[in-house]
Design a protein around this motif. Structure first.
Motif, PDB file in Angstrom:
ATOM      1  N   THR A 125       2.981  -8.102   5.554  1.00 37.97           N
ATOM      2  CA  THR A 125       2.338  -6.815   5.312  1.00 37.97           C
ATOM      3  C   THR A 125       2.483  -5.942   6.547  1.00 37.97           C
ATOM      4  O   THR A 125       2.270  -6.396   7.664  1.00 37.97           O
ATOM      5  CB  THR A 125       0.841  -7.010   4.980  1.00 37.97           C
ATOM      6  OG1 THR A 125       0.737  -7.759   3.762  1.00 37.97           O
ATOM      7  CG2 THR A 125       0.125  -5.682   4.820  1.00 37.97           C
ATOM      8  N   ALA A 126       2.861  -4.684   6.333  1.00 36.45           N
ATOM      9  CA  ALA A 126       2.994  -3.717   7.428  1.00 36.45           C
ATOM     10  C   ALA A 126       1.862  -2.704   7.331  1.00 36.45           C
ATOM     11  O   ALA A 126       1.521  -2.250   6.232  1.00 36.45           O
ATOM     12  CB  ALA A 126       4.336  -3.004   7.343  1.00 36.45           C
ATOM     13  N   TYR A 145      -2.954   8.751  -4.960  1.00 35.79           N
ATOM     14  CA  TYR A 145      -2.079   9.444  -5.900  1.00 35.79           C
ATOM     15  C   TYR A 145      -0.651   9.203  -5.430  1.00 35.79           C
ATOM     16  O   TYR A 145      -0.324   9.508  -4.285  1.00 35.79           O
ATOM     17  CB  TYR A 145      -2.422  10.932  -5.948  1.00 35.79           C
ATOM     18  CG  TYR A 145      -3.797  11.174  -6.506  1.00 35.79           C
ATOM     19  CD1 TYR A 145      -3.986  11.413  -7.864  1.00 35.79           C
ATOM     20  CD2 TYR A 145      -4.917  11.126  -5.687  1.00 35.79           C
ATOM     21  CE1 TYR A 145      -5.249  11.610  -8.390  1.00 35.79           C
ATOM     22  CE2 TYR A 145      -6.194  11.319  -6.199  1.00 35.79           C
ATOM     23  CZ  TYR A 145      -6.356  11.566  -7.548  1.00 35.79           C
ATOM     24  OH  TYR A 145      -7.611  11.751  -8.062  1.00 35.79           O
ATOM     25  N   TYR A 146       0.189   8.668  -6.312  1.00 35.96           N
ATOM     26  CA  TYR A 146       1.511   8.173  -5.919  1.00 35.96           C
ATOM     27  C   TYR A 146       2.652   9.090  -6.319  1.00 35.96           C
ATOM     28  O   TYR A 146       2.610   9.744  -7.362  1.00 35.96           O
ATOM     29  CB  TYR A 146       1.751   6.794  -6.525  1.00 35.96           C
ATOM     30  CG  TYR A 146       0.860   5.742  -5.924  1.00 35.96           C
ATOM     31  CD1 TYR A 146       1.234   5.074  -4.762  1.00 35.96           C
ATOM     32  CD2 TYR A 146      -0.353   5.428  -6.498  1.00 35.96           C
ATOM     33  CE1 TYR A 146       0.413   4.118  -4.187  1.00 35.96           C
ATOM     34  CE2 TYR A 146      -1.190   4.479  -5.929  1.00 35.96           C
ATOM     35  CZ  TYR A 146      -0.798   3.831  -4.770  1.00 35.96           C
ATOM     36  OH  TYR A 146      -1.621   2.898  -4.204  1.00 35.96           O
ATOM     37  N   GLY A 147       3.693   9.066  -5.492  1.00 35.86           N
ATOM     38  CA  GLY A 147       4.936   9.735  -5.815  1.00 35.86           C
ATOM     39  C   GLY A 147       5.758   8.855  -6.740  1.00 35.86           C
ATOM     40  O   GLY A 147       5.481   7.659  -6.901  1.00 35.86           O
ATOM     41  N   LYS A 196       1.827  -2.495  -3.989  1.00 36.73           N
ATOM     42  CA  LYS A 196       2.846  -2.482  -2.928  1.00 36.73           C
ATOM     43  C   LYS A 196       2.454  -1.514  -1.810  1.00 36.73           C
ATOM     44  O   LYS A 196       2.510  -1.849  -0.630  1.00 36.73           O
ATOM     45  CB  LYS A 196       4.199  -2.104  -3.527  1.00 36.73           C
ATOM     46  CG  LYS A 196       5.308  -1.868  -2.536  1.00 36.73           C
ATOM     47  CD  LYS A 196       5.909  -3.143  -2.066  1.00 36.73           C
ATOM     48  CE  LYS A 196       7.135  -2.875  -1.210  1.00 36.73           C
ATOM     49  NZ  LYS A 196       7.661  -4.100  -0.653  1.00 36.73           N
ATOM     50  N   PHE A 197       2.087  -0.279  -2.181  1.00 37.76           N
ATOM     51  CA  PHE A 197       1.694   0.746  -1.214  1.00 37.76           C
ATOM     52  C   PHE A 197       0.240   1.128  -1.447  1.00 37.76           C
ATOM     53  O   PHE A 197      -0.131   1.491  -2.560  1.00 37.76           O
ATOM     54  CB  PHE A 197       2.565   1.994  -1.371  1.00 37.76           C
ATOM     55  CG  PHE A 197       4.010   1.765  -1.034  1.00 37.76           C
ATOM     56  CD1 PHE A 197       4.468   1.934   0.262  1.00 37.76           C
ATOM     57  CD2 PHE A 197       4.914   1.386  -2.012  1.00 37.76           C
ATOM     58  CE1 PHE A 197       5.807   1.714   0.578  1.00 37.76           C
ATOM     59  CE2 PHE A 197       6.250   1.172  -1.710  1.00 37.76           C
ATOM     60  CZ  PHE A 197       6.699   1.330  -0.415  1.00 37.76           C
ATOM     61  N   ARG A 255      -4.753   4.809   7.165  1.00 38.00           N
ATOM     62  CA  ARG A 255      -3.802   3.713   7.324  1.00 38.00           C
ATOM     63  C   ARG A 255      -2.960   3.569   6.065  1.00 38.00           C
ATOM     64  O   ARG A 255      -3.472   3.570   4.946  1.00 38.00           O
ATOM     65  CB  ARG A 255      -4.556   2.412   7.598  1.00 38.00           C
ATOM     66  CG  ARG A 255      -3.671   1.174   7.656  1.00 38.00           C
ATOM     67  CD  ARG A 255      -4.435  -0.022   8.154  1.00 38.00           C
ATOM     68  NE  ARG A 255      -4.711   0.180   9.570  1.00 38.00           N
ATOM     69  CZ  ARG A 255      -5.660  -0.470  10.253  1.00 38.00           C
ATOM     70  NH1 ARG A 255      -6.419  -1.343   9.647  1.00 38.00           N
ATOM     71  NH2 ARG A 255      -5.831  -0.222  11.534  1.00 38.00           N
ATOM     72  N   LEU A 256      -1.642   3.434   6.256  1.00 41.53           N
ATOM     73  CA  LEU A 256      -0.726   3.095   5.169  1.00 41.53           C
ATOM     74  C   LEU A 256      -0.469   1.605   5.232  1.00 41.53           C
ATOM     75  O   LEU A 256      -0.172   1.066   6.299  1.00 41.53           O
ATOM     76  CB  LEU A 256       0.594   3.853   5.302  1.00 41.53           C
ATOM     77  CG  LEU A 256       1.664   3.506   4.250  1.00 41.53           C
ATOM     78  CD1 LEU A 256       1.223   3.975   2.860  1.00 41.53           C
ATOM     79  CD2 LEU A 256       3.001   4.126   4.622  1.00 41.53           C
ATOM     80  N   ILE A 257      -0.582   0.940   4.093  1.00 44.00           N
ATOM     81  CA  ILE A 257      -0.365  -0.502   4.007  1.00 44.00           C
ATOM     82  C   ILE A 257       0.790  -0.754   3.044  1.00 44.00           C
ATOM     83  O   ILE A 257       0.763  -0.279   1.902  1.00 44.00           O
ATOM     84  CB  ILE A 257      -1.636  -1.224   3.516  1.00 44.00           C
ATOM     85  CG1 ILE A 257      -2.814  -0.906   4.463  1.00 44.00           C
ATOM     86  CG2 ILE A 257      -1.403  -2.727   3.411  1.00 44.00           C
ATOM     87  CD1 ILE A 257      -4.161  -1.192   3.865  1.00 44.00           C
TER      88      ILE A 257
END
Length: 123
Positions: A35-36, A75-77, A84-85, A96-98
């Protein structure tokens, strides 16, 4: 056993030439399957969402997601989704983005962006 390292790079961005948005770490290397996490500070902007973009070198930025601390979800692109994101917040300005289960295709430059409505010009 071949181990693939995925490098995710964050960028420093400026909003309206006034608010400085900072990201860390500048470079993040993780193994496939790990995980990043990447952090973004929106500076003086306290009532706006963090927007994350992914750019593969030589390509155009892709909109990953938008997250505000008062939202119940992101809200996703197109082409991006949970689990996943995902995104979280630590304060009114820290987000934070995970990226879970990192794959080679996740290697890219990730940008954090915001919108400061106080800097908008009325027309």
């Amino acid at each position: 056993m071949l181990v693939t390292l995925c490098t995710l790079i964050t960028a420093l961005t400026c909003v309206s030439g006034v608010t400085v948005v900072t990201q860390k770490p500048p470079v993040l290397s993780v193994r496939e399957g790990e995980t990043a996490t990447m952090d973004c500070n929106l500076g003086t902007v306290t009532n706006s969402a963090a927007r994350w973009y992914k750019q593969i070198p030589g390509g155009v930025p892709q909109y990953v997601l938008r997250f505000h601390r008062s939202y119940s979800s992101s809200y996703y692109g197109s082409g991006f989704s949970s689990p996943k994101f995902t995104s979280t917040h630590q304060s009114t300005t820290d987000y934070r983005l995970i990226v879970k289960n990192v794959e080679e295709g996740d290697s890219a430059v990730y940008y954090c962006k915001t919108w400061d409505s106080n800097d908008a010009v009325s027309q």
